[in-house]
Design an enzyme around this catalytic site. Structure first.
Site, PDB file in Angstrom:
ATOM      1  CG  ASP A 177      39.491  38.141  23.270  1.00 58.42           C
ATOM      2  OD1 ASP A 177      40.282  39.035  22.898  1.00 58.42           O
ATOM      3  OD2 ASP A 177      39.579  37.605  24.393  1.00 58.42           O
ATOM      4  NE  ARG A 227      43.767  42.794  33.557  1.00 57.24           N
ATOM      5  CZ  ARG A 227      44.151  41.574  33.868  1.00 57.24           C
ATOM      6  NH1 ARG A 227      44.359  41.262  35.122  1.00 57.24           N
ATOM      7  NH2 ARG A 227      44.340  40.654  32.932  1.00 57.24           N
ATOM      8  CD  GLU A 270      45.471  42.750  30.227  1.00 52.42           C
ATOM      9  OE1 GLU A 270      44.519  43.026  30.994  1.00 52.42           O
ATOM     10  OE2 GLU A 270      45.544  41.677  29.606  1.00 52.42           O
ATOM     11  CD  GLU A 320      37.123  34.808  29.246  1.00 52.29           C
ATOM     12  OE1 GLU A 320      37.742  35.903  29.307  1.00 52.29           O
ATOM     13  OE2 GLU A 320      37.438  33.818  29.952  1.00 52.29           O
TER      14      GLU A 320
END
Length: 609
Positions: free
Chosen positions: A329, A182, A178, A505
């Protein structure tokens, strides 16, 4: 809510405990589905014959078989009917509505929680990810959205906070994945785009950089952060640790799974670290992140798919679920994007991507047995008393998987292209058979994801299950035809799967599909989603909140505004109503947090093949 509605209408990870119930659903392939798969496979036998027989006859025949298996996509099938040039026009009103939504969200955060990692719009307060303090997740995640939207005043105040308040001296563990996507990704994107602020032009076609150089502040912060994070790669295998203590510059394991790293966490660091090496000329960042890809390639499982966990020390996949949702993913996403980021010069990433997409089609792509919706299933390992492992196909798809439709279409026009540039939309003779397979699968998956918005609110749930012959629903008065939210019951507390947490998404795929086709129906779908978000998630006092049940008109809101709402959801919505001169897909690649990074010709070669 009626019983009918309860059954039919239905960076980021769900914990194993949250999704464990899905592992017990009975799901088997049907004979009909197996026959269709056989036809699908026969199409690719034809590929090997193309060099011996008439190319066009066999190509067309194989393509017909693909159409029969994947489907013609009815009105969603964006294949060209003429040679008309597609013109991308700005939709000023809709784009401005998205800007207004961003301002509504950002102004509340800035008023109540400036500098905090996360925002809670109902209680009107912020929180940090650790007791030692935060590192500006929301601020940094939002910088490039402000730059793209031309929000000069908001951006200037955010930049001032980065310059005067941002500190990475936090003696606590932050998630490696993360923090990379980010914060490091956000800083690198802001560094590049900062040349272009301020601007008021609705088009970037003739826009020259306002400043002679990008803002060095962001690069310096990115270098500082990356240097603090490098110790995560100091493991026996080279796979990163799940956590990083920034103050101590020490990697730390995930406390829940101390010996494991999720495949998505390991394989979704490369765009950011490679970009930093390219900018600075220091290859240390790239070498550490590239080693991870080498380990993953060496660990390849026979079927070509990736389990969601790897052994951090051994560098091998461990027996765990196989899925394209949480913990898996973005690994698949970055296989394609590493190839695109390096201007399609490093073939190892293309080969790894093609291999994975073939495996996905072989094992995970399914059709709902009543309405024929294309979706991706999960493979769940089951061990008997003798220690033998078998795999059960489970018809569950996370909302996270909705990135795949657009990704497949993008891959079809790059790795699956016979010519460059490919037309918009591609013409019949411009893609390989594999390219057409991926294109059609992508179109159909987007169609399915839009069907999951067929709820009372018009928003899609966190997870859906698809009908299979053995689910025991046939004959029930209110049984859904195609998909449902597991555990949904009229009059009862909403199931976990029923949430919508402002995820991006589907709109991400709609953006890519629109850019590759010019089909206004993708815009229309995006507008419907935006209107639903604005109606059901907007908090009057400022900000947007998750909702607990997408199939309830007055659903209770959850006091959380995810940072990816500002970074991804609203950014993709803004871009879909812009023209194609803003961040063109042949010039930029978006990281998994929607931070655009420029495509470049690499000066540091890949060290494995």
């Amino acid at each position: 809510m009626s019983q009918t509605a309860g059954l039919r209408k239905r960076k980021k990870d769900a914990s194993p405990s949250e999704s464990s119930s899905a592992q017990h659903q009975d799901a088997r392939r049907t004979d009909t589905h197996g026959s269709a798969k056989l036809m699908y496979t026969l199409a690719f036998i034809g590929i090997g014959l193309l060099s011996y027989f008439n190319f066009s006859i066999i190509y067309d025949s194989a393509k017909l078989v693909l159409d029969e298996w994947i489907g013609s996509s009815d009105h969603w099938d964006a294949t060209p009917s003429s040679d008309d040039f597609v013109q991308f026009q700005v939709d000023e009103d809709k784009r401005q509505a998205v800007v207004n939504a961003f301002r509504h969200a950002w102004s509340a955060y800035e008023r109540d929680a400036m500098g905090d990692d996360e925002y809670h719009p109902i209680s009107m307060k912020g929180t940090n990810l650790t007791a030692a303090g935060g590192i500006g997740y929301t601020v940094i995640d939002s910088l490039d959205t402000m730059l793209i939207m031309g929000l000069t005043d908001e951006y200037s105040r955010a930049r001032r906070w980065v310059d005067t308040k941002l500190s990475f001296d936090r003696d606590a563990n932050f998630n490696t994945f993360e923090t990379t996507i980010r914060v490091l990704g956000g800083l690198l994107s802001a560094f590049h785009l900062s040349s272009y602020l301020p601007h008021s032009s609705p088009s970037w076609r003739s826009l020259a950089p306002t400043f002679p150089h990008p803002d060095r502040l962001y690069l310096d912060k990115a270098i500082e952060l990356a240097n603090l994070m490098l110790p995560v790669f100091d493991t026996p295998s080279g796979l990163p640790t799940s956590q990083i203590n920034l103050a101590q510059q020490r990697g730390a394991p995930n406390t829940e799974f101390p010996d494991l790293i999720s495949t998505a966490e390991a394989g979704t660091l490369q765009l950011e670290f490679r970009q930093l090496s390219e900018i600075t000329g220091d290859d240390i960042y790239w070498k550490r992140a590239e080693k991870v890809m080498s380990v993953i390639k060496t660990a390849r499982l026979p079927h070509g798919l990736a389990s969601i966990f790897m052994s951090q020390d051994a560098g091998q996949f461990v027996t765990s679920a196989i899925r394209l949702g949480s913990r898996g993913d973005s690994f698949y996403e970055y296989l394609l994007k590493q190839y695109l980021q390096t201007n399609r010069t490093e073939l190892v990433y293309r080969d790894m991507y093609d291999d994975s997409m073939q495996a996905i089609h072989n094992h995970l792509v399914q059709k709902s047995y009543k309405t024929g919706l294309l979706y991706t299933s999960e493979l769940i390992p089951e061990q008997n008393h003798e220690g033998e492992v078998s795999w059960r196909l489970t018809p569950k798809q996370d909302h996270l998987v909705c990135f795949l439709g657009g990704s497949l279409m993008l891959g079809a026009t790059t790795t699956g292209a016979l010519v460059q540039p490919v037309s918009i939309p591609p013409k019949p003779d411009e893609l390989t058979l594999t390219g057409w397979r991926d294109w059609k699968t992508g179109v159909e998956l987007i169609k399915t994801c839009m069907r999951t918005h067929d709820t009372a609110t018009g928003l899609a749930p966190e997870m859906v299950h698809f009908r299979i012959p053995s689910d025991g629903m046939d004959g029930q008065e209110f049984a859904p035809e195609d998909w449902y939210i597991k555990g949904a019951r009229p009059g009862e507390e909403a199931a976990f799967d029923a949430r919508y947490i402002l995820r991006p998404e589907t709109v991400e795929s709609l953006f890519i599909a629109y850019r590759l086709t010019g089909d206004p129906r993708y815009r229309d779908s995006a507008w419907s989603i935006f209107q639903a978000i604005d109606k059901h998630c907007k908090v009057d006092t400022g900000g947007y909140a998750s909702i607990m049940n997408v199939d309830e008109l007055n659903s209770r809101q959850e006091d959380k505004m995810e940072t990816f709402f500002l970074s991804e959801t609203l950014k993709y919505l803004y871009l879909i109503f812009s023209d194609d001169s803003i961040l063109p897909l042949d010039k930029y690649v978006f990281n998994t947090e929607a931070h655009p990074l420029p495509i470049f010709n690499p000066t540091i070669p890949t060290g494995f093949s």
